[in-house]
Design a protein around this motif. Structure first.
Motif, PDB file in Angstrom:
ATOM      1  N   UNK A  20      56.330  13.674  19.849  1.00  0.00           N
ATOM      2  CA  UNK A  20      57.769  13.735  19.557  1.00  0.00           C
ATOM      3  C   UNK A  20      58.338  12.323  19.527  1.00  0.00           C
ATOM      4  N   UNK A  21      59.001  12.000  18.401  1.00  0.00           N
ATOM      5  CA  UNK A  21      59.570  10.666  18.200  1.00  0.00           C
ATOM      6  C   UNK A  21      61.079  10.719  17.972  1.00  0.00           C
ATOM      7  N   UNK A 100      59.142  12.476  27.814  1.00  0.00           N
ATOM      8  CA  UNK A 100      60.419  12.626  27.136  1.00  0.00           C
ATOM      9  C   UNK A 100      60.609  11.535  26.079  1.00  0.00           C
ATOM     10  N   UNK A 101      59.644  11.335  25.257  1.00  0.00           N
ATOM     11  CA  UNK A 101      59.734  10.326  24.202  1.00  0.00           C
ATOM     12  C   UNK A 101      60.922  10.549  23.297  1.00  0.00           C
ATOM     13  N   UNK A 102      61.179  11.812  22.965  1.00  0.00           N
ATOM     14  CA  UNK A 102      62.229  12.115  22.002  1.00  0.00           C
ATOM     15  C   UNK A 102      63.604  11.720  22.520  1.00  0.00           C
ATOM     16  N   UNK A 103      63.792  11.749  23.841  1.00  0.00           N
ATOM     17  CA  UNK A 103      65.072  11.321  24.410  1.00  0.00           C
ATOM     18  C   UNK A 103      65.140   9.800  24.431  1.00  0.00           C
ATOM     19  N   UNK A 105      63.703   7.595  22.512  1.00  0.00           N
ATOM     20  CA  UNK A 105      63.902   7.023  21.174  1.00  0.00           C
ATOM     21  C   UNK A 105      65.373   7.093  20.803  1.00  0.00           C
ATOM     22  N   UNK A 106      66.023   8.194  21.121  1.00  0.00           N
ATOM     23  CA  UNK A 106      67.442   8.350  20.824  1.00  0.00           C
ATOM     24  C   UNK A 106      68.317   7.406  21.627  1.00  0.00           C
ATOM     25  N   UNK A 107      67.823   6.977  22.782  1.00  0.00           N
ATOM     26  CA  UNK A 107      68.608   6.063  23.617  1.00  0.00           C
ATOM     27  C   UNK A 107      68.797   4.704  22.952  1.00  0.00           C
ATOM     28  N   UNK A 108      67.880   4.332  22.057  1.00  0.00           N
ATOM     29  CA  UNK A 108      68.056   3.065  21.353  1.00  0.00           C
ATOM     30  C   UNK A 108      69.324   3.104  20.514  1.00  0.00           C
ATOM     31  N   UNK A 109      69.556   4.222  19.838  1.00  0.00           N
ATOM     32  CA  UNK A 109      70.763   4.351  19.027  1.00  0.00           C
ATOM     33  C   UNK A 109      72.012   4.417  19.895  1.00  0.00           C
TER      34      UNK A 109
END
Length: 192
Positions: A20-21, A100-103, A105-109
């Motif tokens: 999950x990315x 929790x990779x998917x979370x 990655x979203x934290x960068x945005x």
């Protein structure tokens, strides 16, 4: 050094390896090694963009400190809240929650948007109070933050299309002006 680890899971229903990315971005493949190779490139892309983000964060923070005495209390409150949100979300990425990779990655945005909020607050103050130096610096930082967001998405799309991520940018070729010194001496000799 802080590191970010991606996890690869086996999905029994689809009989595919998956990672999950993002909230809706799941990279799947039948070959685990090919997926690992993709994740190595994605990790390089992610870390490069995080370094750029940290560089921009220092510039935003410096902008806030340079114009500290000009800004009003309301601006200071909004800016400090956004910078605290940035620190919280940035530190959350590297807390070792690899499942929790998917979370993460979203934290960068989320971090980029926190910095955009700071710049927009300063920009609004500069426009109202006609502080042109602050306005021009905010506009350039804002453009760099949006460019970071765009280039990150573009590079992710290129990776998804099986294009290589190019980390090294070749230096610009600059030609030296050899005739400048000769011309300068000729001009000086004419006036002497």
């Amino acid at each position: 050094m802080r590191d970010f680890n991606f996890t690869i899971d086996w999905n029994e229903n689809t009989k595919l390896y998956e990672s999950r990315l993002g909230w809706e971005n799941v990279k799947t493949d039948t070959n685990r090694k090919r997926l690992e190779k993709y994740l190595v490139e994605y990790k390089r892309l992610f870390k490069d963009n995080m370094r750029i983000l940290l560089n921009l964060q220092t510039q935003v923070n410096q902008l806030h400190k340079i114009f500290y005495f000009e800004l009003n209390d309301q601006c200071h409150f909004k800016i400090s809240r956004s910078l605290q949100d940035f620190e919280f979300n940035f530190n959350w990425i590297f807390k070792g929650q690899s499942s929790r990779n998917f979370i993460a990655i979203g934290k960068m945005f989320v971090c980029i948007n926190c910095l955009i909020e700071v710049v927009d607050t300063c920009l609004e103050f500069a426009r109202i109070n006609k502080h042109y130096s602050l306005k021009h610096q905010c506009e350039s930082l804002r453009k760099m933050l949006y460019e970071l967001q765009y280039s990150y998405e573009r590079d992710k799309t290129a990776l998804d299309l099986d294009l290589d991520y190019k980390r090294i940018v070749p230096p610009l070729k600059v030609e030296k002006h050899t005739n400048y010194a000769n011309t300068l001496h000729e001009v000086i000799s004419r006036f002497s």
